[in-house]
Design an enzyme around this catalytic site. Structure first.
Site, PDB file in Angstrom:
ATOM      1  N   ASN A  87       1.290  -1.282  -0.047  1.00  0.00           N
ATOM      2  CA  ASN A  87       0.040  -0.265  -0.139  1.00  0.00           C
ATOM      3  C   ASN A  87       0.992   1.844  -0.183  1.00  0.00           C
ATOM      4  O   ASN A  87       1.397   2.233   0.882  1.00  0.00           O
ATOM      5  CB  ASN A  87      -0.898   0.210   1.501  1.00  0.00           C
ATOM      6  CG  ASN A  87      -1.960   1.504   1.277  1.00  0.00           C
ATOM      7  OD1 ASN A  87      -2.241   1.972   0.320  1.00  0.00           O
ATOM      8  ND2 ASN A  87      -2.472   1.566   2.307  1.00  0.00           N
ATOM      9  N   TRP A  88       1.308   1.509  -1.115  1.00  0.00           N
ATOM     10  CA  TRP A  88       1.651   3.254  -1.519  1.00  0.00           C
ATOM     11  C   TRP A  88       1.673   4.313  -0.424  1.00  0.00           C
ATOM     12  O   TRP A  88       1.641   5.385  -1.003  1.00  0.00           O
ATOM     13  CB  TRP A  88       2.553   3.087  -2.986  1.00  0.00           C
ATOM     14  CG  TRP A  88       3.322   2.138  -3.636  1.00  0.00           C
ATOM     15  CD1 TRP A  88       3.858   1.168  -2.252  1.00  0.00           C
ATOM     16  CD2 TRP A  88       3.392   1.524  -4.819  1.00  0.00           C
ATOM     17  NE1 TRP A  88       4.634   0.382  -3.739  1.00  0.00           N
ATOM     18  CE2 TRP A  88       4.192   0.459  -4.641  1.00  0.00           C
ATOM     19  CE3 TRP A  88       3.236   1.820  -5.782  1.00  0.00           C
ATOM     20  CZ2 TRP A  88       5.100   0.043  -5.656  1.00  0.00           C
ATOM     21  CZ3 TRP A  88       3.926   2.317  -6.570  1.00  0.00           C
ATOM     22  CH2 TRP A  88       4.901   1.015  -6.586  1.00  0.00           C
ATOM     23  N   LYS A  89       0.333   4.617  -0.340  1.00  0.00           N
ATOM     24  CA  LYS A  89      -0.683   5.788   0.276  1.00  0.00           C
ATOM     25  C   LYS A  89       0.074   7.112  -0.875  1.00  0.00           C
ATOM     26  O   LYS A  89      -0.247   6.737  -2.530  1.00  0.00           O
ATOM     27  CB  LYS A  89      -0.497   5.647   1.861  1.00  0.00           C
ATOM     28  CG  LYS A  89      -0.529   4.378   2.005  1.00  0.00           C
ATOM     29  CD  LYS A  89       0.193   4.159   3.695  1.00  0.00           C
ATOM     30  CE  LYS A  89      -0.020   3.126   4.512  1.00  0.00           C
ATOM     31  NZ  LYS A  89      -0.444   3.851   6.172  1.00  0.00           N
ATOM     32  N   HIS A  91      -9.548   1.864   5.248  1.00  0.00           N
ATOM     33  CA  HIS A  91      -8.612   1.679   5.647  1.00  0.00           C
ATOM     34  C   HIS A  91      -8.873   2.942   6.426  1.00  0.00           C
ATOM     35  O   HIS A  91      -9.398   3.689   6.688  1.00  0.00           O
ATOM     36  CB  HIS A  91      -7.363   2.175   4.814  1.00  0.00           C
ATOM     37  CG  HIS A  91      -6.463   1.875   5.549  1.00  0.00           C
ATOM     38  ND1 HIS A  91      -5.524   3.104   6.044  1.00  0.00           N
ATOM     39  CD2 HIS A  91      -5.195   1.529   5.399  1.00  0.00           C
ATOM     40  CE1 HIS A  91      -4.130   3.285   6.574  1.00  0.00           C
ATOM     41  NE2 HIS A  91      -3.779   1.453   6.033  1.00  0.00           N
ATOM     42  N   GLU A  97      -6.986   4.991   7.886  1.00  0.00           N
ATOM     43  CA  GLU A  97      -6.391   6.312   7.682  1.00  0.00           C
ATOM     44  C   GLU A  97      -7.787   6.781   7.043  1.00  0.00           C
ATOM     45  O   GLU A  97      -8.114   8.505   7.153  1.00  0.00           O
ATOM     46  CB  GLU A  97      -5.610   6.879   6.782  1.00  0.00           C
ATOM     47  CG  GLU A  97      -4.063   6.524   7.427  1.00  0.00           C
ATOM     48  CD  GLU A  97      -3.746   5.503   7.020  1.00  0.00           C
ATOM     49  OE1 GLU A  97      -3.132   5.799   5.316  1.00  0.00           O
ATOM     50  OE2 GLU A  97      -2.074   5.438   7.209  1.00  0.00           O
ATOM     51  N   GLU A 129      -5.773  -4.499  10.795  1.00  0.00           N
ATOM     52  CA  GLU A 129      -4.509  -3.195  10.899  1.00  0.00           C
ATOM     53  C   GLU A 129      -4.945  -2.371  12.185  1.00  0.00           C
ATOM     54  O   GLU A 129      -5.804  -1.394  12.316  1.00  0.00           O
ATOM     55  CB  GLU A 129      -4.699  -2.366  10.188  1.00  0.00           C
ATOM     56  CG  GLU A 129      -4.532  -3.609   8.720  1.00  0.00           C
ATOM     57  CD  GLU A 129      -3.671  -2.276   7.506  1.00  0.00           C
ATOM     58  OE1 GLU A 129      -2.479  -2.951   7.375  1.00  0.00           O
ATOM     59  OE2 GLU A 129      -4.614  -0.842   7.625  1.00  0.00           O
ATOM     60  N   GLY A 136       1.660   2.235  10.624  1.00  0.00           N
ATOM     61  CA  GLY A 136       2.910   3.773  11.022  1.00  0.00           C
ATOM     62  C   GLY A 136       3.234   4.351  12.057  1.00  0.00           C
ATOM     63  O   GLY A 136       4.421   5.090  12.610  1.00  0.00           O
ATOM     64  N   SER A 173       2.643  -2.191  10.933  1.00  0.00           N
ATOM     65  CA  SER A 173       4.636  -1.838  11.219  1.00  0.00           C
ATOM     66  C   SER A 173       4.903  -3.316  10.101  1.00  0.00           C
ATOM     67  O   SER A 173       6.252  -3.526  11.597  1.00  0.00           O
ATOM     68  CB  SER A 173       4.467  -1.364  12.538  1.00  0.00           C
ATOM     69  OG  SER A 173       4.624  -0.065  12.746  1.00  0.00           O
ATOM     70  N   GLY A 225       2.701  -0.616   4.569  1.00  0.00           N
ATOM     71  CA  GLY A 225       3.041   0.604   4.452  1.00  0.00           C
ATOM     72  C   GLY A 225       3.748   1.479   3.759  1.00  0.00           C
ATOM     73  O   GLY A 225       4.404   0.593   2.975  1.00  0.00           O
ATOM     74  N   GLY A 226       4.302   1.967   5.372  1.00  0.00           N
ATOM     75  CA  GLY A 226       5.688   2.271   4.816  1.00  0.00           C
ATOM     76  C   GLY A 226       6.934   1.042   4.501  1.00  0.00           C
ATOM     77  O   GLY A 226       8.168   1.967   3.668  1.00  0.00           O
TER      78      GLY A 226
HETATM   79  P1  PGA Z   1       2.216   1.036   7.391  1.00  0.00           P
HETATM   80  O1  PGA Z   1       1.115   0.824   7.103  1.00  0.00           O
HETATM   81  O2  PGA Z   1       3.066  -0.860   7.215  1.00  0.00           O
HETATM   82  O3  PGA Z   1       3.587   1.979   7.638  1.00  0.00           O
HETATM   83  O4  PGA Z   1       2.217   0.618   9.574  1.00  0.00           O
HETATM   84  C1  PGA Z   1      -0.245  -0.022   6.821  1.00  0.00           C
HETATM   85  C2  PGA Z   1      -1.077   0.237   6.937  1.00  0.00           C
HETATM   86  O5  PGA Z   1      -1.965   1.463   6.870  1.00  0.00           O
HETATM   87  O6  PGA Z   1      -1.571  -0.500   5.493  1.00  0.00           O
END
Ligand code: PGA
Length: 259
Positions: A7-9, A94, A96, A166, A172, A212, A233-234
């Protein structure tokens, strides 16, 4: 099988996405066994990333979608539009988007149902806050999110559903849930999903972990049978990290084959 979802956001533009997609494919090279890989770039980069991954086994995912087919919905993107770019998977709900954009379980339900109706694969995200976990409410929250988001949802033969656990506090933060916490919650999620979809055949629903995930902790998570994959993500925009995550999934798969 194990699935790794990147997930490159909103972290990469079109040019960076192309370079990252090329690098991401290289992480698969030279391996006997590879996990299923789903790359979710920002929408504006879908077309270019599609070209890069065209001859690979990687699949293309979107980070969000409208539940409407078409019409006056400024700023929204429909499933059909995504399909024009070869998108097969869609991240839905998600945290976010839930936290900062007011997405509700009811909106998420409409998206999941619509995505399935359009023969695409939803990646439904659920997760509790730290406060909820500390208050002992994590399972109750997850049960609620799942039962509202999946209310009335039917899985036909050939449909597939991903649920990504999640925990919000792990996203993050550099503070992943422990393997024990993940396994316990995945077992709980499995039990809720069995109640909701008693007839789902083996492999129709996969439960992934996100929050994470790094090259260091991926193996420990992925070797658990309850963990069908990871949503990253990150570390998915850091190729040296992502390479290790893909490597961890491949190692687990190879160990399973020789067992
Ligand atoms: P993260 O994000 O790996 O940066 O914690 C995961 C996500 O939001 O899907």
């Amino acid at each position: 099988m194990k699935t790794v979802i990147a997930n490159w956001k909103m972290n990469v533009g079109v040019r960076e996405s192309v370079a990252l997609a090329r690098g991401t494919l290289l992480t698969l090279r030279g391996r006997k066994t590879i996990p299923d890989l789903v790359i979710c770039p920002p929408d504006v980069a879908l077309s270019e990333v599609r070209k890069v991954i065209a001859r690979s086994s990687a699949k293309l995912g979107a980070q969000n979608v409208s539940w409407e087919v078409s019409g006056s919905h400024t700023g929204e993107t429909s499933t059909r539009m995504l399909q024009e770019f070869g998108v097969t998977h869609v991240i839905i709900g998600h945290s976010e988007r839930r936290q900062h954009l007011g997405e509700t379980d009811e909106m998420i339900q409409k998206k999941v149902a619509h995505v399935l109706a359009e023969q695409m694969i939803p990646i439904l995200c659920v997760g509790e806050t730290k406060l909820e976990r500390d208050a002992g409410q994590a399972q109750e929250i997850i049960r609620h999110q799942l039962s509202v988001a999946l209310q009335g949802v039917r899985l036909r033969g050939g449909d597939k559903l991903f649920v990504a656990y999640e925990p919000i506090w792990a996203i993050g933060s550099g503070e992943p849930a422990s393997v024990g916490e993940v396994v316990e919650m995945h077992r709980f999620i499995d039990s809720v999903l069995t109640q909701l979809f008693p007839d789902a055949p083996e492999g129709q629903i996969s439960v992934l972990y996100g929050g994470s995930v790094t090259g260091e902790n991926a193996y420990g998570l992925l070797r658990e049978t309850e963990v069908d994959g990871v949503l990253v993500g990150g570390a998915s925009v850091k190729l040296n990290q992502f390479k290790d995550i893909v490597g961890a999934a491949a190692e687990v798969l190879e160990a399973q084959q020789t067992a």
